[in-house]
Design a protein around this motif. Structure first.
Motif, short mmCIF file in Angstrom:
data_model
loop_
_atom_site.label_atom_id
_atom_site.label_comp_id
_atom_site.label_asym_id
_atom_site.label_seq_id
_atom_site.Cartn_x
_atom_site.Cartn_y
_atom_site.Cartn_z
N ALA A 35 6.48 -6.89 -11.13
CA ALA A 35 7.53 -8.09 -11.67
C ALA A 35 8.07 -8.72 -10.59
N GLU A 36 8.25 -8.36 -9.40
CA GLU A 36 8.72 -9.28 -8.20
C GLU A 36 7.66 -10.14 -7.43
N GLY A 37 6.36 -9.93 -8.12
CA GLY A 37 5.41 -10.80 -7.57
C GLY A 37 4.76 -10.12 -6.16
N VAL A 38 4.97 -8.88 -5.86
CA VAL A 38 4.28 -8.13 -4.89
C VAL A 38 2.89 -7.46 -5.48
N ASP A 39 1.92 -7.79 -4.62
CA ASP A 39 0.65 -7.42 -5.18
C ASP A 39 0.50 -6.07 -5.03
N ILE A 40 0.01 -5.38 -6.13
CA ILE A 40 -0.01 -3.79 -6.01
C ILE A 40 -1.13 -3.36 -5.94
N CYS A 41 -2.17 -4.25 -5.46
CA CYS A 41 -3.68 -3.57 -5.44
C CYS A 41 -3.74 -2.47 -4.36
N GLY A 42 -2.91 -2.45 -3.55
CA GLY A 42 -2.90 -1.18 -2.63
C GLY A 42 -2.12 0.21 -3.09
N MET A 43 -1.65 0.03 -4.29
CA MET A 43 -0.85 1.21 -4.85
C MET A 43 -1.76 2.28 -5.49
N GLN A 44 -1.41 3.43 -5.07
CA GLN A 44 -2.20 4.37 -5.58
C GLN A 44 -1.49 5.54 -6.58
N VAL A 45 -2.00 6.19 -7.49
CA VAL A 45 -1.24 7.09 -8.06
C VAL A 45 -2.06 8.57 -7.82
N HIS A 46 -1.12 9.52 -7.37
CA HIS A 46 -1.80 10.86 -6.73
C HIS A 46 -1.27 11.81 -7.78
N ILE A 85 0.95 -1.19 -0.22
CA ILE A 85 -0.01 -0.01 0.11
C ILE A 85 0.85 1.19 -0.01
N GLY A 86 0.72 2.01 -1.01
CA GLY A 86 1.54 3.40 -0.82
C GLY A 86 1.10 4.23 -2.08
N ALA A 87 1.87 5.14 -2.12
CA ALA A 87 1.36 6.28 -3.28
C ALA A 87 2.34 6.77 -4.22
N VAL A 88 2.42 6.92 -5.32
CA VAL A 88 3.23 7.31 -6.37
C VAL A 88 2.83 8.51 -7.03
N GLY A 89 3.54 9.57 -7.56
CA GLY A 89 3.07 10.63 -8.43
C GLY A 89 2.73 10.14 -9.83
N ASP A 90 1.96 11.02 -10.36
CA ASP A 90 1.48 10.73 -11.95
C ASP A 90 2.72 11.09 -12.94
N ASP A 91 3.64 10.27 -12.75
CA ASP A 91 4.77 10.49 -13.60
C ASP A 91 5.29 9.26 -14.15
N SER A 92 6.53 9.27 -14.98
CA SER A 92 6.89 7.86 -15.46
C SER A 92 7.61 7.03 -14.43
N TYR A 93 8.14 7.90 -13.50
CA TYR A 93 8.87 7.19 -12.39
C TYR A 93 7.55 6.47 -11.55
N GLY A 94 6.61 6.87 -11.31
CA GLY A 94 5.46 6.32 -10.66
C GLY A 94 5.27 4.96 -11.35
N THR A 95 4.72 4.94 -12.64
CA THR A 95 4.66 3.67 -13.47
C THR A 95 5.70 2.81 -13.19
N ARG A 96 6.86 3.07 -13.13
CA ARG A 96 8.00 2.31 -13.00
C ARG A 96 8.17 1.65 -11.72
#
Lengths: 295, 295
Positions: free
Chosen positions: B77-88, B59-70
């Motif tokens: 890709a490491e098998g961590v479920d990203i269902c808690g990741m948010q883009v703000h 669970i965490g947040a990234v910005g709406d930039d290319s680094y966030g996507t990355r």
């Protein structure tokens, strides 16, 4: 397609961090601004030419990584024709630039892959499709070949030289406009800018400009030597100023400006660039340069 | 979906340059290797857990930039479920890390956007779907809320604390496993690692581990205090060692290892990570850790 300027040189991607506090090594420090921009002396000069309204084409090589895609994309977005850009196996040139607010000091850590640039192919047809050829000192035998073809076709060659590399001294006699840094002038002649310009002019018989940042530039041409001051601006960031000076100078010389006017025009382009962080964001269009020169 | 560990914290992208010569400020210097990898204490711990075979969700947040996507892509890709990741709206956390070969010294310049992390939303259902909750000290009230929910549901909470931030001191009493840096221990207790572990254990009544890099770690648990040495390795890069120590410790505690064995396991995971540059490339799988512990 015909171009005003065909460029051949290193294409790079710059990551620019603006420090929020005095940088120290071995620390974990915040940066206030993170900017990404294409870089490299020749590509940035072509972007300046493109913004001024000239038709340009870039010849160069990037690696087969995401930075390569980005470098080519950013050139295309500026209206530079990318038909000469090539992707070769390896790493693209990328740099982290640590900028310090209120200071001209820059720390640069860069990765380069000589095999990528060494793989660049030049094509006679493309070189001779420009009204001028613009080179840096990184392109080895490809740069020499291109300069020979340009000379044969009566096309003037400008060189942007900051350091002496393997083929640099062979390249200089082929150049029409030697526009070099104070550091380069010192390395080759042992002299400070004014005397270095004079000596290089005597040695090669061509127009020589030695640039020295905020100290302005010295030009030796047709037996004449003159100084052009830099415009008094408070720079936000001088990254790429030298590159866009070359772009502005090419633009003015190709439209027929005499050397003094052309160098003043180029100085204005460089001064305006300092308005924004990064090598390209601040590059002006022609109307902005004209307004600045009249203001 | 149920998880072994649900993590909440800062997610970052690291650009790591390995210096080819002694770094100096104000210079233009080559770097020999350029590595990009996801970073952040909690995400990197989850990657370690995932490689060891645990089911994790971030669970965490990234910005709406290319680094966030990355950042999100690299976790998935490491098998961590990203269902808690948010883009703000805003900038993702990104850092340039200048590494020096043959030295543990690192220079880090990072950009962070507090508004992005402050916007992170936590969901009761997701927090209570893990067998443990892993937190850093960057998530403010969201972290406090998550820790409260976990406690109510009888789910153990591990904290990775390196510095004291706004809500950190309120968070500590809610944690089951306080696994903190020597620097954090010093800040909060004024004492060196062994005494700091003892004092934090007395204060909160929970298992406390104070980590001190190559000096190993001190654990205070059930009135007992013991030291675990770090494995003697010649590290290529210690970036992320503390993060993966937490991942290894969570893995071992959740499978029922007693504290001494769990800390030895975590130390092995951290030692193996130093084999490669970057915070994640060297993270071992379970077979590698077991072979290392037996060897």
């Amino acid at each position: 397609m015909h171009y005003d300027v065909v460029g051949l040189g290193t294409a790079a991607h710059d990551l620019i961090g603006v420090a929020s506090e005095a940088p120290q090594l071995g620390r974990k420090q915040p940066i206030s601004t993170w900017i990404e921009a294409g870089g490299g002396p020749v590509p940035t000069a072509l972007v300046a030419l493109s913004r001024l309204g000239a038709r340009t084409c870039m010849i160069g090589a990037v690696g087969d990584d995401s930075y390569g895609t980005r470098i080519i994309h950013d050139l295309a977005a500026e209206g530079v024709d990318i038909c000469g850009m090539q992707v070769h196996p390896g790493n693209s040139h990328v740099a982290f630039v640590l900028a310090e607010p209120g200071s001209d000091r820059r720390s640069v850590w860069f990765r380069t892959d000589p095999s990528v640039l060494a793989a660049v192919q030049v094509d006679h047809a493309l070189i001779t499709r420009g009204r001028a050829l613009h080179l840096d000192t990184y392109t080895g035998t490809a740069g020499l070949q291109a300069a020979h073809w340009a000379r044969e076709a009566g096309i003037p060659v400008m060189i942007d030289a900051e350091r002496v590399r393997d083929t640099t001294m062979d390249l200089l006699p082929l150049c029409t406009w030697l526009v070099v840094s104070a550091n380069f002038g010192r390395t080759v002649t042992g002299a400070e800018p004014a005397a270095a310009a004079q000596e290089l002019h005597e040695r090669y018989g061509q127009m020589v400009v030695v640039t020295a940042g905020e100290a302005g530039s010295w030009c030796a041409h047709n037996g004449d030597l003159f100084h052009t001051p830099a415009f008094p601006v408070t720079p936000l960031d001088t990254t790429g100023c030298g590159d866009v000076f070359h772009g502005g100078l090419l633009f003015a010389l190709l439209r027929g400006d005499p050397p003094r006017a052309a160098i003043r025009f180029a100085s204005a382009v460089a001064a305006l660039k300092t308005r924004a962080y990064g090598g390209r964001a601040g590059i002006p269009n022609l109307a902005e340069v004209e307004a600045f020169l009249q203001g």
